[in-house]
Design an enzyme around this catalytic site. Structure first.
Site, PDB file in Angstrom:
ATOM      1  N   TYR A 149      52.323 -36.488  23.275  1.00  0.00           N
ATOM      2  CA  TYR A 149      51.460 -36.079  22.167  1.00  0.00           C
ATOM      3  C   TYR A 149      50.118 -35.595  22.721  1.00  0.00           C
ATOM      4  CZ  TYR A 149      54.714 -38.770  19.216  1.00  0.00           C
ATOM      5  OH  TYR A 149      55.832 -39.271  18.593  1.00  0.00           O
TER       6      TYR A 149
ATOM      7  N   PRO B  81      58.527 -41.020   7.436  1.00  0.00           N
ATOM      8  CA  PRO B  81      59.103 -41.604   6.222  1.00  0.00           C
ATOM      9  C   PRO B  81      58.646 -40.904   4.951  1.00  0.00           C
ATOM     10  CG  PRO B  81      57.307 -42.970   7.020  1.00  0.00           C
ATOM     11  CD  PRO B  81      57.535 -41.913   8.071  1.00  0.00           C
TER      12      PRO B  81
ATOM     13  N   GLY C 204      55.087 -35.350   5.175  1.00  0.00           N
ATOM     14  CA  GLY C 204      54.067 -35.133   4.152  1.00  0.00           C
ATOM     15  C   GLY C 204      54.583 -34.510   2.872  1.00  0.00           C
TER      16      GLY C 204
END
Length: 336
Positions: free
Chosen positions: A60, A207, A211
């Site tokens: 990341y 989850p 978004g």
């Protein structure tokens, strides 16, 4: 929400984490520009709310995210269950290479410890299984990190059922991180049962459907120019319009329940079992606090049945990634 988030246990060896985690990736890449100070404030607010299970990876921001998280938890390390990952690396073709070689396991762990500024990683995942390297060799090298006290627990991410079975024969696996939400339910077909049979906890990423399930995205124009979702199959063309119908149904039910669509979607994931710890990602305190509110949303059996009708497996239009193989690199036949 001001009450502590509570805890759940991942795996049979007792990794206790907050019932809700925080995915930190967006603080460094993928979802448009991030503000460093707001990102750090978001981590601090999470800890104050009892959301102490933090998720990052060495890929990341090419290490930036680990450095950021390390800075954010300085002085509060004892409050945190810290998870990071290895095995992915950007290549000069604009894609990702997977490296599960034992020597890479050791090198990546040392680099992550240095960037994070910690002496031990609580949960160390293989980010993607390398189909060229026997998983027994990779997990064996990860187990050596546990023996040396540099890592406490091991995890896998987006692994196939076959890889899970082979991995647990080498060393206990505490957690399996995979995408799981109302619009991504393919985990339930096979992998979920295999993981649970092995006593592995489930850590759903995205989850909230990246978004989308919050209801805040109503047009592709809502994405910044550098937002990765602009190229995502589910957010383009006819797929976008088709998937909006799912969000509309979730929004309507959320209105009846007195919560936001995102809280309802997250509550559904939380309701899938006490071994499930979702890690919705955000880089803003306001969204973090909204997500935390999902812990107070109670779903009855009728509510869960209704959501199952709204969002049955396979409901989403469009694949999870532009490169379908990225979803399950070690099991192409399952790529969706």
């Amino acid at each position: 929400m001001t009450a502590p988030a509570g805890t759940r246990t991942l795996g049979r060896n007792g990794l206790v984490v907050s019932a809700l985690g925080l995915g930190c990736m967006g603080m460094s890449q993928m979802y448009g520009a991030a503000d460093r100070d707001e990102s750090i404030a978001t981590v601090h607010r999470a800890l104050d709310l009892g959301i102490t299970f933090l998720d990052t990876s060495d890929v990341y921001g090419d290490g930036h995210n680990e450095e950021l998280v390390g800075e954010a938890i300085r002085g509060r390390r004892d409050e945190v269950q810290l998870a990071t990952k290895f095995s992915l690396r950007r290549n000069d073709r604009g894609g990702m290479d997977i490296d599960g070689r034992p020597e890479n396991v050791r090198a990546c762990a040392e680099a992550s410890l240095r960037r994070l500024g910690v002496e031990v990683i609580d949960l160390y995942y293989q980010h993607r299984v390398d189909p060229r390297v026997p998983i027994e060799d990779t997990v064996g090298a990860m187990a050596e990190l546990v023996q040396r006290g540099e890592v406490r627990y091991l995890g896998l991410s987006e692994a196939s059922a076959a890889s899970v079975r082979r991995a647990v024969a080498v060393h206990p696996i505490a957690a399996l991180q995979s995408e799981w939400s109302l619009w991504t339910r393919d985990l339930e077909t096979e992998v979920l049962g295999v993981a649970r049979a092995a006593g592995i906890g489930i850590v759903p990423f995205s989850p909230l459907g990246r978004g989308f399930l919050t209801g805040a995205i109503t047009s592709p124009d809502d994405f910044a120019d550098d937002d990765w979702r602009r190229t995502h199959p589910r957010f383009t063309g006819e797929a976008f319009a088709a998937n909006l119908r799912l969000v509309d149904a979730v929004r309507a039910m959320a209105g009846e329940k007195g919560c936001t669509p995102g809280q309802l979607a997250l509550a559904w994931v939380l309701a899938q079992g006490p071994d499930v710890v979702p890690i919705p990602g955000t880089k803003r305190r306001s969204y973090l606090e909204e997500n935390a509110g999902a812990l107070a949303v109670e779903l009855s059996a009728d509510d869960l049945a209704r959501l199952g009708e709204i969002a049955p497996p396979g409901v989403a239009v469009g694949g999870r990634y532009a490169d379908a193989g990225y979803a399950y690199g070690d099991s192409p036949e399952r790529a969706a």
